[in-house]
Design an enzyme around this catalytic site. Structure first.
Site, PDB file in Angstrom:
ATOM      1  N   HIS A 162      -1.388   8.769   5.274  1.00 31.12           N
ATOM      2  CA  HIS A 162      -1.748   7.406   4.885  1.00 31.12           C
ATOM      3  C   HIS A 162      -3.210   7.202   5.303  1.00 31.12           C
ATOM      4  CE1 HIS A 162      -1.177   3.333   3.647  1.00 31.12           C
ATOM      5  NE2 HIS A 162      -1.443   2.849   4.830  1.00 31.12           N
ATOM      6  N   CYS A 207       0.786  -1.222   0.000  1.00 32.53           N
ATOM      7  CA  CYS A 207       0.000   0.000   0.000  1.00 32.53           C
ATOM      8  C   CYS A 207       0.825   1.283   0.000  1.00 32.53           C
ATOM      9  CB  CYS A 207      -0.992  -0.049   1.151  1.00 32.53           C
ATOM     10  SG  CYS A 207      -2.032  -1.525   0.984  1.00 32.53           S
ATOM     11  N   HIS A 255      -9.538   2.815   0.226  1.00 34.51           N
ATOM     12  CA  HIS A 255      -8.117   2.473   0.230  1.00 34.51           C
ATOM     13  C   HIS A 255      -7.797   1.767  -1.091  1.00 34.51           C
ATOM     14  CE1 HIS A 255      -4.156   1.456   1.160  1.00 34.51           C
ATOM     15  NE2 HIS A 255      -4.271   1.004   2.384  1.00 34.51           N
TER      16      HIS A 255
END
Lengths: 397, 85, 406
Positions: free
Chosen positions: C298, C167, C333
């Site tokens: 994030h 990620c 996400h």
């Protein structure tokens, strides 16, 4: 559409490469069907011993072939002590042992500043078996979310590199490069960049590929069942590397220096732009970077795998670049099998296997070439040296 | 302790021991998973998941803080699975 | 090495394929408006999943974007990557023949690669066995094909590298592309990432208790986790000299980046590791924490991430913490594309004069005291230097730093 309509290469290819930082290989580790550890692997390669094994009992699922260059008897607990290895995918277990062996083989050791020691691992698509098993559970379990939580990190592609960092407590750059067939060279290429730009002091750079029904069947579907095709294999291969400018300053003789590397992206074999010409161009660029003449090469370690359309591209590229000169060809896949992302690393390791106990090859240059089914190509020029104090040379053990 | 309860404690002990990579004998009835065996949150979730699969029962993750020892685990599972010792 | 003596690297093209918009105009408007791209999952049968929302790309017609690739020859992540790259090049306004003739390549990041292809083959294999599957898409499995797709679509013969560092992968790609251009090895680079949603990852995150029921509410007291998302993100990078010579519009300058590994836990974020990554990024960019005007977080919206990220920020920034918002509140996400979208949102904000908001914000979290999440509405501002955070499984931290061109 200048890039795709003629056999000639695009203008971009003709540009000279800027001076690049050479990499020094200070040690290496291999986990393969032809031997575990640099010394065992070197002995098997020099002796020309194949790792082909009976794999019929490895998995409950049927396999396309009863034999493969895999390690049915591999048990991570034989190599690593302590908790933390039970609930891992096979690729991660191989990578843990491979990185451990490379660290142990490194002379001098590279972990003096563990926060700046990184790991760069190549892969095709991670542990395809674990990801596939995860998908399977979502279809066959009573509820689609009844998957195994503890295996989730193994189902993501960067699982192996992260685990290796935890195991060895290495806080530097941690990268996974999905380069497939080109991974072995791409990790060195990326490693050269992060070392040269000061993002890390030292690296474990390598690649891992596990044997599984999924990968065995994928190879069958893609490349057929011709008898000339090398068997599918599995391996982890890892190199401990530093910026060669530093090892030279310190007067350290490494196992090898990677002096030049070049890569290109062309069309699959048979389409334009031609990957064979592209490989020739990459080899030329890597040689110029390395300041090595084709006549100086003692060997070319290729990724030939008994698939004609790909092997022809590779041979044509090498022949074109070397002007038809006859150079000894090492085809390590005939011994270790088609290990996909681990291939490039095994090709380099095969060269180092010959260097390891043969001072006559000290300082000689050689070439590693790589061709993917998608038309991506790469080449690396290396110089290798023997181990002055390795047991086989009769010096201190 | 009834035979059923003893058997179930044994099964749960096997599950926990496998996840934590220890021998079943090392998991005592009141030993703390985190303090005694370095268990982490992912392993805790894995224990829960295996129990759910084994006994076909739904246990919310909000129960995890109540599952620190084997005895605790038994109590939580018993309440959701409707076990009567 | 001083900045003056080396090439400066700038971003001149942005190519988003996202749940809030395709192409930079749509995406920028969406970020500024705080648009939500979250809807019930249609990309796979979500029957049986208690949580079934995702950030899916709607109305995506790759055939209308791609000029060279045939969609059926590539996996879905490769198609997203190639479309994002094509859009970025169009946005950059560079002539295709100039690009094709120059030393140029791509670096793309991903979490799952073409795992959607593997998943569909796995479903087939349940009934046929692996020997009986339809073999047409087997060759699409290698994740390397994300970057190849970009090069092939754009006619680039330079190197193509796929980072599968989960990620934070787009930030790895941006950092590498920056190094390649700054060191003079390449003239132009496409950098970003792509991922698709799939059953296996949705199940995995759900099983970890990390998926929210309906919305992603980073930094909110009652946040319930992530919403999985998909998309393709691509940035077009070149040297400042090159951009000026061709009169290109410049979004911002890449000032540097930092990479490290927690080496602590596979899934739990580790504040000291994240803080160290920030320090490395600042050092590499030649800035100090006080220079940072905005952090694109994030910000996954899990209880653990947001606390760990804030701890690291306060460790590095002390009392002077800049506004910190999460575009995952809008996009979900998007995994390997996430830090690419973060970079794009930050650059758009820098260019147009606003800070991207964290939507779905209702109640401050007492554990995040002092955090300014730019709640719910974009805020007019003129950030000069922005920090784009990316963290991942395996403790793979990667942070990029961008600056307004001065």
């Amino acid at each position: 559409m200048t890039a795709t309509t003629t056999g000639a290469l695009p203008v971009a290819a003709a540009r000279p490469a800027p001076a690049a930082v050479p990499l020094a290989v200070l040690g290496w580790g291999v986990v393969s069907s032809s031997g575990i550890g640099a010394d065992a692997f070197a002995e098997a390669i020099v002796a020309g011993r194949s790792g082909l094994a009976d794999v019929g009992d490895m998995f409950p699922e049927p396999l396309p072939d009863e034999r493969a260059c895999a390690m049915p008897g591999f048990n991570v607990k034989d190599h690593l002590k302590g908790k933390g290895t039970r609930h891992l995918d096979r690729a991660t277990k191989l990578a843990l042992v491979g990185t451990d062996l490379a660290l142990a083989d490194a002379r001098p050791a590279i972990e003096d500043d563990p926060g700046m020691v990184g790991i760069v691992l190549g892969t095709t698509a991670g542990s395809v078996k674990t990801t596939s098993d995860y998908s399977r559970d979502t279809f066959v379990q009573d509820k689609p979310y009844l998957v195994d939580p503890i295996m989730f990190p193994s189902a993501t592609i960067n699982g192996s590199a992260g685990r290796c960092a935890i195991w060895h407590k290495l806080g530097g750059v941690n990268a996974t490069i999905a380069g497939g067939q080109l991974s072995g060279l791409q990790v060195l290429r990326y490693g050269r960049m992060v070392l040269g730009r000061g993002h890390a002091d030292a690296l474990l750079a390598g690649a891992v590929e596990e044997f599984s029904p999924q990968m065995a069947w994928a190879a069958r579907h893609l490349y057929g069942d011709g008898p000339e095709r090398v068997p599918v294999g599995e391996a982890a291969v890892v190199f401990a590397v530093r910026d060669a400018r530093r090892t030279r300053e310190a007067g350290i003789r490494p196992d090898a220096e990677v002096l030049g590397m070049a890569f290109g992206t062309y069309a699959p074999p048979g389409e334009a732009p031609d990957p064979g010409l592209g490989l020739a161009e990459c080899i030329g660029r890597a040689l110029r970077q390395a300041e090595v003449e084709p006549g100086e090469l003692w060997a070319v370690s290729t990724g030939e795998r008994g698939v004609a359309r790909l092997d022809q591209v590779e041979r044509r590229g090498v022949q074109t670049a070397l002007g038809g000169r006859a150079v000894r060809s090492l085809r390590v896949k005939s011994l270790v099998g088609e290990c996909h992302s681990a291939s490039g690393g095994l090709q380099l390791a095969a060269l180092l296997a010959h260097h390891r106990h043969d001072p006559a090859l000290d300082g000689r240059a050689s070439l590693v070439t790589s061709v993917s089914a998608d038309g991506a190509v790469g080449a690396a020029v290396v110089r290798g040296w023997s181990r002055p104090h390795s047991p086989q040379n009769g010096a201190e053990a | 302790m009834s035979q059923t309860m003893t058997d179930r404690m044994g099964e749960l002990r096997e599950i926990v021991a496998d996840v934590l990579e220890v021998e079943p004998e090392e998991i005592t009835d009141d030993g703390l998973f985190t303090e005694d065996h370095d268990a982490d949150s992912l392993q805790a979730i894995d224990v829960l998941a295996r129990i759910e699969k084994t006994y076909k029962v739904d246990i919310p993750q909000s129960e995890l803080p109540n599952m620190n020892t084997l005895q605790d685990v038994y109590k939580v599972v018993a309440s959701y699975a409707g076990w009567r010792d | 090495m001083t900045r003056a003596s080396t090439r400066r690297v700038v971003v001149t093209g942005l190519g988003p394929v996202s749940s809030i918009g395709i192409g930079i105009a749509d995406f920028a408007a969406g970020i500024r408006a705080g648009r939500s791209g979250i809807s019930p999952i249609s990309g796979f049968d979500s029957t049986g999943f208690p949580h079934f929302m995702a950030g899916e790309v709607q109305g995506f017609e790759p055939k209308r974007i791609l000029r060279r690739l045939t969609v059926d020859d590539w996996g879905p992540a490769g198609v997203l990557a190639a479309c994002a790259a094509r859009l970025a090049v169009q946005d950059a306004g560079i002539a295709p023949e100039v690009l094709e003739a120059a030393p140029a390549g791509s670096a793309m990041g991903t979490t799952g690669g073409e795992s959607k292809v593997t998943e569909l083959l796995t479903e087939e294999a349940i009934t046929t066995g692996w020997g009986g599957i339809t073999p047409d898409t087997v060759g699409h499995i290698p994740a390397s094909r994300l970057a190849y797709a970009v090069n092939r679509e754009l006619g680039l013969t330079g190197e193509a590298l796929t980072f599968s560092t989960a990620c934070s992968a787009s930030n790895y790609a941006i950092g590498y592309a920056y190094d390649l251009i700054q060191s003079g090895e390449q003239e132009y680079m496409i950098a970003g990432g792509a991922d698709t949603i799939a059953r296996w990852s949705h199940a995995g995150f759900f099983r970890l208790g990390a998926i929210a029921a309906e919305r992603c509410a980073p930094f909110d007291r009652d946040r319930g986790g992530i919403i999985t998302g998909e998309g393709g993100a691509a940035l077009f990078l070149e040297s400042l000299d090159s951009a000026r010579a061709r009169g290109a519009r410049i979004y911002g300058e890449v000032l540097g980046y930092g990479l490290n590994c927690d080496a602590n836990h596979m899934v739990a974020p580790h504040p000291p590791g994240i803080a160290e990554c920030m320090r490395r990024a600042h050092r590499n960019a030649g800035i100090s924490p006080a220079d940072v005007d905005y952090i694109c977080a994030h910000g996954t919206g899990t209880p653990a991430n947001d606390v760990a990220e804030w701890q690291a920020v306060t460790e590095v920034f002390g009392d002077r913490t800049p506004p910190i918002s999460s575009v995952k509140s809008m996009l979900g996400h998007t995994m390997g594309a996430a830090s690419g979208f973060g970079a794009m949102a930050a650059l758009v904000g820098m260019t147009e004069g606003f800070l991207p908001p964290t939507v779905n914000h209702a109640n401050p979290d007492p554990l995040l005291e002092g955090l300014d999440p730019v709640p719910n509405r974009a805020r007019p501002a003129e950030p000069r230097i922005v920090q784009n955070n990316g963290f991942a499984f395996g403790g793979n931290n990667a942070i990029t730093i961008f600056g307004r061109l001065t």
